[in-house]
Scaffold this motif. Structure first.
Motif, mmCIF file in Angstrom:
data_model
loop_
_atom_site.group_PDB
_atom_site.id
_atom_site.type_symbol
_atom_site.label_atom_id
_atom_site.label_comp_id
_atom_site.label_asym_id
_atom_site.label_seq_id
_atom_site.Cartn_x
_atom_site.Cartn_y
_atom_site.Cartn_z
ATOM 1 N N SER A 18 -2.808 12.375 -10.566
ATOM 2 C CA SER A 18 -3.582 11.242 -9.901
ATOM 3 C C SER A 18 -3.353 10.680 -9.957
ATOM 4 C CB SER A 18 -4.470 11.939 -9.187
ATOM 5 O OG SER A 18 -5.639 12.785 -8.789
ATOM 6 N N LEU A 19 -2.181 10.172 -9.238
ATOM 7 C CA LEU A 19 -2.130 8.498 -8.948
ATOM 8 C C LEU A 19 -2.209 7.335 -8.381
ATOM 9 C CD1 LEU A 19 1.678 9.178 -9.706
ATOM 10 C CD2 LEU A 19 -0.199 8.349 -11.723
ATOM 11 N N LYS A 20 -2.631 6.123 -8.744
ATOM 12 C CA LYS A 20 -3.207 5.157 -7.353
ATOM 13 C C LYS A 20 -2.112 4.500 -6.260
ATOM 14 C CE LYS A 20 -7.120 2.461 -6.715
ATOM 15 N NZ LYS A 20 -8.497 1.494 -7.535
ATOM 16 N N VAL A 21 -1.875 4.123 -5.349
ATOM 17 C CA VAL A 21 -1.536 3.033 -5.224
ATOM 18 C C VAL A 21 -2.136 2.464 -4.036
ATOM 19 C CG1 VAL A 21 0.818 2.578 -3.491
ATOM 20 C CG2 VAL A 21 0.691 4.481 -4.588
ATOM 21 N N GLN A 23 -5.469 1.010 -2.676
ATOM 22 C CA GLN A 23 -6.641 1.815 -3.082
ATOM 23 C C GLN A 23 -6.498 2.794 -2.328
ATOM 24 O OE1 GLN A 23 -9.461 -0.466 -3.651
ATOM 25 N NE2 GLN A 23 -8.011 -1.928 -4.158
ATOM 26 N N ARG A 24 -5.161 3.996 -2.705
ATOM 27 C CA ARG A 24 -5.574 5.069 -2.248
ATOM 28 C C ARG A 24 -4.964 6.088 -3.701
ATOM 29 N NH1 ARG A 24 -1.733 7.023 2.636
ATOM 30 N NH2 ARG A 24 -2.113 9.565 2.649
ATOM 31 N N TYR A 25 -5.167 7.447 -3.713
ATOM 32 C CA TYR A 25 -4.139 8.301 -4.896
ATOM 33 C C TYR A 25 -4.122 8.822 -4.262
ATOM 34 C CZ TYR A 25 -8.055 6.157 -8.309
ATOM 35 O OH TYR A 25 -8.500 5.408 -9.212
ATOM 36 N N PHE A 26 -2.771 9.628 -5.020
ATOM 37 C CA PHE A 26 -2.377 10.962 -4.677
ATOM 38 C C PHE A 26 -2.143 11.631 -5.774
ATOM 39 C CE2 PHE A 26 1.298 7.411 -5.480
ATOM 40 C CZ PHE A 26 2.061 8.307 -6.017
ATOM 41 N N HIS A 27 -2.350 12.909 -5.123
ATOM 42 C CA HIS A 27 -2.509 14.046 -6.310
ATOM 43 C C HIS A 27 -0.194 15.215 -6.368
ATOM 44 C CE1 HIS A 27 -2.252 18.352 -7.872
ATOM 45 N NE2 HIS A 27 -3.107 18.182 -8.547
ATOM 46 N N ASN A 75 4.864 12.342 -1.437
ATOM 47 C CA ASN A 75 4.464 11.947 -2.952
ATOM 48 C C ASN A 75 5.887 10.918 -2.841
ATOM 49 O OD1 ASN A 75 2.144 13.383 -2.576
ATOM 50 N ND2 ASN A 75 3.017 14.719 -3.768
ATOM 51 N N PHE A 82 5.028 2.667 -6.378
ATOM 52 C CA PHE A 82 3.747 2.626 -7.873
ATOM 53 C C PHE A 82 4.740 2.450 -9.104
ATOM 54 C CE2 PHE A 82 3.003 5.468 -11.800
ATOM 55 C CZ PHE A 82 1.294 5.192 -11.855
ATOM 56 N N LYS A 85 5.857 -0.661 -8.650
ATOM 57 C CA LYS A 85 4.590 -1.728 -9.008
ATOM 58 C C LYS A 85 4.803 -2.587 -10.611
ATOM 59 C CE LYS A 85 -1.101 -1.829 -9.271
ATOM 60 N NZ LYS A 85 -1.831 -1.887 -8.975
#
Length: 92
Positions: A18-21, A23-27, A75, A82, A85
């Motif tokens: 899971s990564l965070k961009v 305030q949102r996480y995505f799997h 994704n 991400f 950044k």
């Protein structure tokens, strides 16, 4: 099984991350990182036959299921910010 394993001296395979961009996480089911690009993988445990009509996926019981291709595209759109950044610019 470890979340990450080395496939070659300069390749890395990461499973179930899971990564965070913002305030949102995505799997992501799996990511393969090479010196040249990043590969995203989506795994499913669907059984049976499927049909695709106008980019919509249907099971043999005619139930609509989420397209794994649409999930990969989502994704990809989330992993790009991400990487930016963190000042990484590989091809996806």
């Amino acid at each position: 099984m470890d979340a990450a394993c080395s496939l070659a001296n300069d390749w890395l395979y990461v499973h179930d991350i899971s990564l965070k961009v913002g305030q949102r996480y995505f799997h992501n089911d799996s990511i393969m990182i090479t010196p040249y690009c990043i590969y995203l993988f989506k795994t499913k445990s669907y059984k049976g036959k499927f049909t695709i009509n106008n980019n919509r996926w249907y099971s043999s019981s005619n139930e609509e299921i989420e397209s794994p291709i649409a999930q990969l595209l989502r994704n990809e759109s989330l992993i790009r910010p991400f990487l930016q950044k963190h000042r990484l610019t590989p091809q996806i």
